[in-house]
Write a protein that holds these residues in place. Sequence first.
Motif, mmCIF file in Angstrom:
data_model
loop_
_atom_site.group_PDB
_atom_site.id
_atom_site.type_symbol
_atom_site.label_atom_id
_atom_site.label_comp_id
_atom_site.label_asym_id
_atom_site.label_seq_id
_atom_site.Cartn_x
_atom_site.Cartn_y
_atom_site.Cartn_z
ATOM 1 N N ILE A 48 -23.546 62.727 57.788
ATOM 2 C CA ILE A 48 -24.109 64.042 58.098
ATOM 3 C C ILE A 48 -24.356 64.165 59.599
ATOM 4 O O ILE A 48 -24.063 65.202 60.207
ATOM 5 N N ARG A 49 -24.893 63.105 60.215
ATOM 6 C CA ARG A 49 -25.117 63.132 61.670
ATOM 7 C C ARG A 49 -23.805 63.367 62.400
ATOM 8 O O ARG A 49 -23.739 64.133 63.373
ATOM 9 N N LYS A 50 -22.741 62.720 61.958
ATOM 10 C CA LYS A 50 -21.444 62.867 62.622
ATOM 11 C C LYS A 50 -20.921 64.300 62.475
ATOM 12 O O LYS A 50 -20.318 64.850 63.406
ATOM 13 N N LEU A 80 -34.904 64.387 60.897
ATOM 14 C CA LEU A 80 -34.074 64.503 62.090
ATOM 15 C C LEU A 80 -32.878 65.406 61.838
ATOM 16 O O LEU A 80 -32.558 66.292 62.638
ATOM 17 N N VAL A 81 -32.224 65.208 60.706
ATOM 18 C CA VAL A 81 -31.064 66.028 60.342
ATOM 19 C C VAL A 81 -31.471 67.495 60.225
ATOM 20 O O VAL A 81 -30.785 68.394 60.736
ATOM 21 N N MET A 82 -32.605 67.755 59.559
ATOM 22 C CA MET A 82 -33.056 69.139 59.372
ATOM 23 C C MET A 82 -33.298 69.817 60.716
ATOM 24 O O MET A 82 -32.920 70.970 60.931
ATOM 25 N N ALA A 83 -33.940 69.087 61.634
ATOM 26 C CA ALA A 83 -34.235 69.658 62.953
ATOM 27 C C ALA A 83 -32.957 69.938 63.730
ATOM 28 O O ALA A 83 -32.823 70.972 64.383
ATOM 29 N N ILE A 136 -25.512 70.884 52.423
ATOM 30 C CA ILE A 136 -26.163 69.581 52.589
ATOM 31 C C ILE A 136 -27.606 69.773 53.060
ATOM 32 O O ILE A 136 -28.532 69.120 52.572
ATOM 33 N N ARG A 137 -27.814 70.677 54.023
ATOM 34 C CA ARG A 137 -29.164 70.954 54.515
ATOM 35 C C ARG A 137 -30.056 71.443 53.377
ATOM 36 O O ARG A 137 -31.202 71.024 53.242
#
Length: 302
Positions: free
Chosen positions: A286-288, A141-144, A251-252
Amino acid sequence: MKLKYKILWIENEQDWVDSIEDQIQEYLEDLGFTYDMKLISKEEKNIDYNDYDLILMDLNLADQPNGAELISKIRELGSYTDVVFYSSMGIDELREKGKEKELEGVYYSGRTTETSFVKKVKAVIDSTLKKVQDLANLRGLVMAEVSELDEKMEDVLRKYYIQNVTEELKKTFHDHITKKNEKKIKKNLEGCGKKEKVCYHKWKDMEIQDIIPLMEAAQMAKAVNYIVPKELYAPFRANFFEDYKAEIVEIRNELAHCASKTEDGKEILITRKGDKTFNDEDIKGIRKNILKYSEIFAKLLQ
């Protein structure tokens, strides 16, 4: 699920919703999700109930069907989105209503106190996230979402380059953005046997619209520092390039080379070299950050 948590709230007392929804919104934002709520007061024919992550349903709606009958209809339509079913009559009587209709996937709550209702909603939100997102899926999800940030940053660069383009800016842009690439190319030419190595970067004669899609995320972030007037991004980030590189790009890159592992009974993500790990709290942070930069880009594009 993306970073938008969608709630369908079926309730006919707008004031009651207004009095408590801030608590739910703040909870989701603290988890690194945006709050997206649709409020309706009765059954609507054209709603795709599967499009929502959670349904909040009052038993005593102003119009028929009542809440229990409507949940039954929703299930008959093949939607199994979790429902928080609530009423001021008390949980025991509410459960009886649910039992009569053989309702599945339903959580019960009173509405006599805002605290107990909000507490139940938060618990169900946690439950819905655990059902669909283990740590490996959260990584995906983070990558997308970061890929979507890249697209937004492209739009920012196009907007401000076109608005502020001058010969001086064009030279500054090419000097800073291509310098690293030229250095890398020249280094790769070492040992080729030629006495003189001439490197000419084709980007120097390309239009910005053609260059931007070829740039890496770090290059685009660096370009933002030079193209977007500093007074526009400074209120959000003192040094956009350094911050974006550390909080998003690096991070990615680390997440792209992670594997899932169980440690002390808990799932973690660990980098290929084993020098860094990510747990649920790390992913939440990371999401934030993703939401933060998405908001920055939205403001810069206004």
